[in-house]
Design a protein around this motif. Structure first.
Motif, PDB file in Angstrom:
ATOM      1  N   ASN A 199      -7.207  12.721   5.118  1.00  0.00           N
ATOM      2  CA  ASN A 199      -6.484  12.568   4.827  1.00  0.00           C
ATOM      3  C   ASN A 199      -5.557  13.326   4.115  1.00  0.00           C
ATOM      4  O   ASN A 199      -5.266  13.286   3.020  1.00  0.00           O
ATOM      5  CB  ASN A 199      -6.953  10.926   3.394  1.00  0.00           C
ATOM      6  CG  ASN A 199      -7.836   9.498   4.509  1.00  0.00           C
ATOM      7  OD1 ASN A 199      -6.624   9.344   4.737  1.00  0.00           O
ATOM      8  ND2 ASN A 199      -8.832   9.875   4.633  1.00  0.00           N
ATOM      9  N   SER A 257      -4.765  11.246   0.990  1.00  0.00           N
ATOM     10  CA  SER A 257      -4.539  10.742   1.946  1.00  0.00           C
ATOM     11  C   SER A 257      -2.406  10.392   1.241  1.00  0.00           C
ATOM     12  O   SER A 257      -1.829  11.477   0.442  1.00  0.00           O
ATOM     13  CB  SER A 257      -4.369   8.905   1.446  1.00  0.00           C
ATOM     14  OG  SER A 257      -4.414   8.195   2.312  1.00  0.00           O
ATOM     15  N   GLU A 265      -0.635  12.937   7.119  1.00  0.00           N
ATOM     16  CA  GLU A 265      -2.081  11.904   7.484  1.00  0.00           C
ATOM     17  C   GLU A 265      -2.429  12.635   8.741  1.00  0.00           C
ATOM     18  O   GLU A 265      -1.924  12.775   9.449  1.00  0.00           O
ATOM     19  CB  GLU A 265      -1.094  11.089   7.572  1.00  0.00           C
ATOM     20  CG  GLU A 265      -0.927  10.073   6.166  1.00  0.00           C
ATOM     21  CD  GLU A 265      -1.829   9.248   5.237  1.00  0.00           C
ATOM     22  OE1 GLU A 265      -2.794   9.692   5.922  1.00  0.00           O
ATOM     23  OE2 GLU A 265      -1.892   8.755   4.715  1.00  0.00           O
ATOM     24  N   TRP A 274      -2.867   2.475  10.969  1.00  0.00           N
ATOM     25  CA  TRP A 274      -3.834   3.634  10.329  1.00  0.00           C
ATOM     26  C   TRP A 274      -5.217   3.481  10.896  1.00  0.00           C
ATOM     27  O   TRP A 274      -6.409   4.052   9.603  1.00  0.00           O
ATOM     28  CB  TRP A 274      -3.727   3.192   8.771  1.00  0.00           C
ATOM     29  CG  TRP A 274      -2.851   3.505   7.734  1.00  0.00           C
ATOM     30  CD1 TRP A 274      -1.368   2.697   7.953  1.00  0.00           C
ATOM     31  CD2 TRP A 274      -1.689   4.413   7.790  1.00  0.00           C
ATOM     32  NE1 TRP A 274      -0.296   2.801   7.287  1.00  0.00           N
ATOM     33  CE2 TRP A 274      -0.082   4.187   7.053  1.00  0.00           C
ATOM     34  CE3 TRP A 274      -1.403   5.997   7.583  1.00  0.00           C
ATOM     35  CZ2 TRP A 274       0.715   4.978   6.649  1.00  0.00           C
ATOM     36  CZ3 TRP A 274      -0.841   7.153   6.931  1.00  0.00           C
ATOM     37  CH2 TRP A 274       0.632   6.575   6.918  1.00  0.00           C
ATOM     38  N   LYS A 281     -12.144   0.061   9.506  1.00  0.00           N
ATOM     39  CA  LYS A 281     -10.500   0.070  10.464  1.00  0.00           C
ATOM     40  C   LYS A 281     -10.891  -0.051  11.294  1.00  0.00           C
ATOM     41  O   LYS A 281     -10.772  -1.604  12.153  1.00  0.00           O
ATOM     42  CB  LYS A 281     -10.226   1.461  10.285  1.00  0.00           C
ATOM     43  CG  LYS A 281      -9.834   1.568   8.894  1.00  0.00           C
ATOM     44  CD  LYS A 281      -9.059   3.505   8.655  1.00  0.00           C
ATOM     45  CE  LYS A 281      -8.455   3.837   7.848  1.00  0.00           C
ATOM     46  NZ  LYS A 281      -6.960   3.741   7.479  1.00  0.00           N
ATOM     47  N   SER A 313       0.816  -1.463   0.004  1.00  0.00           N
ATOM     48  CA  SER A 313       0.097  -0.370  -0.018  1.00  0.00           C
ATOM     49  C   SER A 313       0.976   1.039  -0.266  1.00  0.00           C
ATOM     50  O   SER A 313       2.061   1.216   1.468  1.00  0.00           O
ATOM     51  CB  SER A 313      -1.159   0.393   1.228  1.00  0.00           C
ATOM     52  OG  SER A 313      -1.617   1.276   1.390  1.00  0.00           O
ATOM     53  N   LEU A 320     -12.273   6.500   8.831  1.00  0.00           N
ATOM     54  CA  LEU A 320     -11.851   6.599   9.677  1.00  0.00           C
ATOM     55  C   LEU A 320     -11.620   6.753  10.726  1.00  0.00           C
ATOM     56  O   LEU A 320     -11.258   7.058  11.862  1.00  0.00           O
ATOM     57  CB  LEU A 320     -10.221   7.477   8.707  1.00  0.00           C
ATOM     58  CG  LEU A 320      -9.125   7.491   9.341  1.00  0.00           C
ATOM     59  CD1 LEU A 320      -8.239   8.051   8.690  1.00  0.00           C
ATOM     60  CD2 LEU A 320      -8.736   8.911  10.753  1.00  0.00           C
ATOM     61  N   VAL A 351       0.750   4.085   1.162  1.00  0.00           N
ATOM     62  CA  VAL A 351       1.746   5.133   2.280  1.00  0.00           C
ATOM     63  C   VAL A 351       2.148   4.524   3.139  1.00  0.00           C
ATOM     64  O   VAL A 351       2.773   5.306   3.968  1.00  0.00           O
ATOM     65  CB  VAL A 351       0.297   4.962   2.818  1.00  0.00           C
ATOM     66  CG1 VAL A 351      -0.997   6.124   2.158  1.00  0.00           C
ATOM     67  CG2 VAL A 351      -0.390   3.855   3.254  1.00  0.00           C
ATOM     68  N   TYR A 369     -10.273  11.628   0.625  1.00  0.00           N
ATOM     69  CA  TYR A 369     -10.002   9.777   0.554  1.00  0.00           C
ATOM     70  C   TYR A 369     -11.117   9.005   0.707  1.00  0.00           C
ATOM     71  O   TYR A 369     -11.249   8.806   2.251  1.00  0.00           O
ATOM     72  CB  TYR A 369      -9.034   9.717   0.681  1.00  0.00           C
ATOM     73  CG  TYR A 369      -7.844   8.225   0.724  1.00  0.00           C
ATOM     74  CD1 TYR A 369      -8.073   7.968  -1.066  1.00  0.00           C
ATOM     75  CD2 TYR A 369      -7.793   7.193   1.418  1.00  0.00           C
ATOM     76  CE1 TYR A 369      -7.551   6.698  -1.748  1.00  0.00           C
ATOM     77  CE2 TYR A 369      -7.888   5.634   0.457  1.00  0.00           C
ATOM     78  CZ  TYR A 369      -7.217   5.602  -0.411  1.00  0.00           C
ATOM     79  OH  TYR A 369      -7.174   4.744  -0.932  1.00  0.00           O
TER      80      TYR A 369
END
Ligand SMILES: Cc1ncc(COP(=O)(O)O)c(C=O)c1O
Ligand SMILES: NCC(=O)CCC(=O)O
Length: 436
Positions: free
Chosen positions: A206, A152, A405, A56, A272, A18, A237, A20, A139
């Motif tokens: 993000n 992001s 972030e 995250w 998440k 990923s 998130l 990030v 995001y």
């Protein structure tokens, strides 16, 4: 000798699964993580760091919480996946609705990307319209129609649009500056009857953390209702992390305290935290909309591993441990860190602003005011952030490797961890102003 990063890059594009996770935004080579416990992660060289990434977002209880690990082990022993409905996935969905009333019906999926992608398809299917409205710098995962002006990893790389998204798809996505009431009203005046949905993060997190301007979410809700568009609130998130009922719950409580009727999302997405570190995400919302999903309705959505029993065990155990006390503790930790970092930077003469949304926060170096739009967030000093990142890493603090972030805290971040982070920030701030 080949470094680990070189070995990884020879097989995984960019050395990661990923983007990030790459250190492109801050420079240098990431060291692989070997394990994590509580508020700490340990790298493959045995060095320990206070973890401000928290996978995250999911690691709200800290890593490897014994109750969650036990639930996963017990579930695994009963079988990894059945492809049929289980009691626990119903319980997890009920747990979500009990905390977040607008989620009248819930469909479990495996990633936030699937949740928002399905929300968009459902909104289009239910309204018979094509156009969606999103905000620059926010995001919503990596489905095509949402990879336009995205935050992001795309914001970190400075290329907010992805290659491979057709012009036709991008043309159906209208992008507006976040928080701009006039732009939103104008978009509805011009395209109203074509707008299927407006999607927003309940609080943007993000492009760094941004406090939604007062009344902005309500304005979206009102315009959507008046024009027959679907209001999709992305809490992947923020959900069950910014506060007990996500960021929506924070605004709801403020409204109720002043005698105002709270606004409501039509559809809401989670991820998440509801998986507690395993792949679980969800789409929820108004029953009449959700019942347009297959097998009841014409909007198709499916998944071999949706509601996976082992993943659901982690999510359910995590959700059941999330008491008011846990949120009060998270709030105190976020306050102590956000205020502490800010005071240290102010004292050292480092210009900065702190963005806050419930228990979420991030630090924008070089800005005098917390940003609202992506343009404002993008004006921060990303080179200074890179220096902060590496100085903290040397001191045993693992920040997200990007200035765009959020900094994530867990219930296991206590006094020791807070002081460790603040000491590291103080050392960096003093060296930064000694050699600007
Ligand atoms: C607000 C928001 N929506 C959607 C997503 C996508 O979720 P996932 O990475 O699980 O696909 C993320 C983060 O990744 C997110 O922060
Ligand atoms: N705030 C950014 C994310 O949560 C993204 C995680 C990922 O894409 O791996």
């Amino acid at each position: 000798m080949t470094t680990f990063a070189q070995r990884a890059a020879a097989i995984l594009p960019g050395g990661v699964n990923s983007p990030v996770r790459a250190w492109n935004g801050v420079g240098g080579e990431p060291v692989p993580i070997a394990s994590a416990r509580g508020a700490w992660v340990t790298d493959a060289n045995g060095r320990e760091y206070v973890d401000m990434v928290g996978s995250w977002g999911p690691a709200i209880l800290g890593h490897a919480h014994p109750t969650v690990v036990q639930a996963v082990q017990e579930a695994a022993a009963r079988g990894l996946s059945f492809g049929a409905t289980t009691v626990r996935e119903v319980e997890l969905a009920e747990e979500i609705r009990a905390r977040y009333a607008p989620a009248e019906r819930v469909r479990l999926v495996s990633t936030g990307t699937e949740a928002t992608m399905t929300a968009i398809r459902l909104a289009r299917g239910a309204t018979g319209r094509d156009v969606i409205v999103k905000f620059a710098g926010l995001y919503h995962g990596h489905s095509d129609s949402l990879l336009v002006a995205a935050g992001s990893g795309l914001a970190t790389a400075g290329v907010p649009d992805s290659a491979g998204v057709t012009r036709g798809t991008a043309a159906d996505t209208i992008v507006l500056p976040y928080g701009d009431e006039n732009a939103l009203t104008d978009a509805f005046a011009e395209h109203g009857p074509r707008i299927a949905a407006v999607i927003t993060e309940a609080a943007p997190a993000n492009m760094g953390t941004v406090t939604p301007p007062l009344g902005f979410n309500r304005l979206i809700a009102t315009l959507c209702r008046n024009e027959g568009a679907v209001f999709v609130v992305d809490e992947v998130l923020t959900g069950f992390r910014a506060g007990p009922a996500g960021y929506w719950g924070i605004e709801r409580d403020a409204d109720l305290a002043t005698g105002v009727d709270p606004w409501q999302p039509d559809l809401v997405t989670f991820g998440k935290v509801i998986g507690g570190g395993m792949p679980v995400a969800a789409l929820g919302g108004r029953a009449d909309l959700m019942e347009q999903l297959a097998p009841l309705g014409p909007v198709y959505q499916a998944g071999t591993l949706s509601g996976n029993p082992v993943a659901v065990a982690a999510g359910l155990a995590t959700m059941r441990l999330l008491t008011d006390d846990v949120y009060a503790g998270l709030s105190r930790t976020a306050d102590a860190l956000a205020t502490g970092v800010s005071d240290i930077l102010t004292e050292a003469g480092v210009r900065h602003a702190v963005g806050r949304a419930g228990t979420l926060f991030s630090v924008f170096l070089g800005l005098a005011q917390a940003p609202v739009t992506f343009e404002q967030a993008a004006a921060q000093d990303t080179a200074a952030f890179g220096r902060l990142f590496h100085a903290l890493h040397e001191s045993g603090v693992h920040l997200p490797p990007s200035a765009f972030e959020t900094w994530f805290v867990s219930h296991q971040h206590g006094h020791v961890e807070i002081e460790h982070v603040l000491d590291a920030v103080r050392a960096w701030a003093n060296s930064e102003t000694a050699h600007p």
